[in-house]
Design a protein around this motif. Structure first.
Motif, mmCIF file in Angstrom:
data_model
loop_
_atom_site.group_PDB
_atom_site.id
_atom_site.type_symbol
_atom_site.label_atom_id
_atom_site.label_comp_id
_atom_site.label_asym_id
_atom_site.label_seq_id
_atom_site.Cartn_x
_atom_site.Cartn_y
_atom_site.Cartn_z
ATOM 1 N N GLU A 102 0.842 -1.188 0.000
ATOM 2 C CA GLU A 102 0.000 0.000 0.000
ATOM 3 C C GLU A 102 0.883 1.245 0.000
ATOM 4 O OE1 GLU A 102 -3.337 0.199 0.087
ATOM 5 O OE2 GLU A 102 -3.949 -1.864 0.545
ATOM 6 N N ARG A 103 0.492 2.239 -0.800
ATOM 7 C CA ARG A 103 1.180 3.523 -0.809
ATOM 8 C C ARG A 103 0.338 4.517 -0.013
ATOM 9 N NH1 ARG A 103 1.573 6.351 -4.921
ATOM 10 N NH2 ARG A 103 3.721 7.108 -4.851
ATOM 11 N N ILE A 104 0.911 5.061 1.038
ATOM 12 C CA ILE A 104 0.220 6.031 1.893
ATOM 13 C C ILE A 104 0.698 7.415 1.482
ATOM 14 C CG2 ILE A 104 -0.367 6.655 4.251
ATOM 15 C CD1 ILE A 104 -0.994 3.722 3.516
ATOM 16 N N ILE A 105 -0.217 8.226 0.978
ATOM 17 C CA ILE A 105 0.186 9.542 0.473
ATOM 18 C C ILE A 105 -0.280 10.680 1.356
ATOM 19 C CG2 ILE A 105 0.290 8.746 -1.912
ATOM 20 C CD1 ILE A 105 -2.431 10.042 -2.382
ATOM 21 N N SER A 106 -1.257 10.434 2.223
ATOM 22 C CA SER A 106 -1.743 11.486 3.102
ATOM 23 C C SER A 106 -0.872 11.564 4.348
ATOM 24 C CB SER A 106 -3.196 11.230 3.510
ATOM 25 O OG SER A 106 -3.585 12.114 4.543
ATOM 26 N N GLY A 107 -0.504 12.791 4.725
ATOM 27 C CA GLY A 107 0.277 12.963 5.933
ATOM 28 C C GLY A 107 -0.560 12.977 7.191
#
Length: 271
Positions: free
Chosen positions: A250-255
Motif C-alpha cells: 500500500e502507498r500512503i500519500i496522506s500525511g
C-alpha cells in the motif's frame, strides 16, 4: 536569555551567511504566519524569522506549538523553487534529513525520523519527539514558494496532554547555545534544499531511510477512515510511505495519519 543576534549568527554560518536574512523577534503569533505576511510583501528567499516566544504557533493536524527561549528554538525559513508546487512532494521528509544531519553534527546520537515530519530521539529502543516540521506551500508567477516551520525542543516539555513522549536537546547531552544550533540547521537546510531542487526527493530517499525509525518493522497506520497494519518498507521516490500488507504493498500519500509500532505483521483491515 537574550534574543538571537543576527551578527553573531552570521559569524557561525560562515560562507553560508550570505544566503540568509535573519530577523529575531521577542514575540509573535507564529513565525510561519509572520513570514507569510512578509513573503506577500516581497521578502526574498532565505528570509528567516526566529521568535523567542510564539503564542499561536502551528503544528501538524492543527495542534499548537508554544515556545519560550529557554525551552525551544522556533523559526521559519522562506524558500522558492522554479515551477509549480506539484514537484515538491516529499519536501517535509527532505527537511527532516537536514535536521537529522544538523543534530548529529552537534553531537546528538540516536536521531531518527518518523514519516512524514517528526524528528525523534531513540534511547534504549524507545522513541520520543525532539522536533517537528511544518511545510506550507503556495505558487505564483515566480514559481513555488515554501515556508519551512521548525520547532525544536531544547528542554523536555512539561508533562501534559502531549500526543506522544517528548524530549529536548538537553536529554541528549547537548548544551550548545542557540546561535550554534540555528547555524547548524540553516547550513544543512541550504544544502538539502539545493539538492532537492536538482533531484526532487528521489535524490534524498536513501538518506531519509537511513534515519527511518521503523524501517522494516511492523506498524499500524491510523487514518480518518481505516487502519492498516503491515511491515513498513520505507518511502517511495515521491515520499509516499510504503506498507507491505497481506493484500500487497500500500502507498500512503496522506500525511494526516498516526504511525504506531506493533508486535507483529498483521493484515489490513478497516476500522
Amino acid at each position: 536569555m537574550t534574543l538571537i543576534d543576527p551578527v553573531l549568527l552570521k559569524s557561525r554560518l560562515g560562507q553560508q551567511a550570505g544566503r540568509f536574512d535573519v530577523d529575531a523577534l521577542p514575540e509573535c503569533d507564529s513565525t510561519s504566519s509572520e513570514l507569510m505576511r512578509r513573503a506577500e510583501r516581497g521578502a526574498p528567499a532565505g528570509t528567516v524569522v526566529v521568535a523567542d516566544r510564539q503564542h499561536a504557533g502551528r503544528g501538524r493536524r492543527g495542534r499548537s506549538w508554544l515556545s519560550s527561549p529557554e525551552a525551544s528554538l522556533t523559526f521559519s525559513l522562506l524558500w522558492r523553487f522554479p515551477g509549480g508546487a506539484t514537484r515538491l512532494s516529499g519536501l517535509s521528509l527532505a527537511v527532516g534529513v537536514a535536521l537529522a544531519r544538523a543534530l548529529e553534527s552537534l553531537g546528538v546520537a540516536g536521531v531518527r525520523l518518523k514519516w512524514p515530519n517528526d524528528v525523534l530521539l531513540e534511547t534504549n529502543g524507545e522513541f520520543a519527539k525532539l522536533a517537528g516540521i511544518l511545510i506550507e506551500l503556495s505558487s505564483d508567477r515566480r514559481g513555488a514558494q515554501i515556508i519551512v516551520g521548525i520547532g525544536l525542543n531544547l528542554q523536555p516539555p512539561p508533562p501534559g496532554d502531549l500526543p506522544q513522549p517528548a524530549v529536548g536537546l538537553s536529554s541528549a547531552g547537548v548544551d550548545a547555545d542557540r546561535h550554534t544550533i540555528l547555524a547548524a540547521i540553516l547550513a544543512e537546510l541550504a544544502g538539502v534544499l539545493d539538492r532537492f531542487g536538482e533531484t526532487g526527493f528521489a535524490g534524498l530517499r536513501n538518506a531519509w531511510q537511513a534515519y527511518h525509525a521503523w524501517q522494516g518493522l511492523s506498524v499500524q497506520i491510523l487514518g480518518d477512515a481505516q487502519m492498516l497494519c503491515g511491515r513498513c518498507l520505507g518511502v517511495d521516490d515521491d515520499g509516499s510511505l510504503l506498507l507491505e500488507t497481506e493484500s500487497g504493498v500500500e502507498r500512503i500519500i496522506s500525511g494526516d495519519v498516526s504511525l504506531r509500532r506493533t508486535g507483529g505483521i498483521l493484515g489490513a483491515k478497516t476500522a
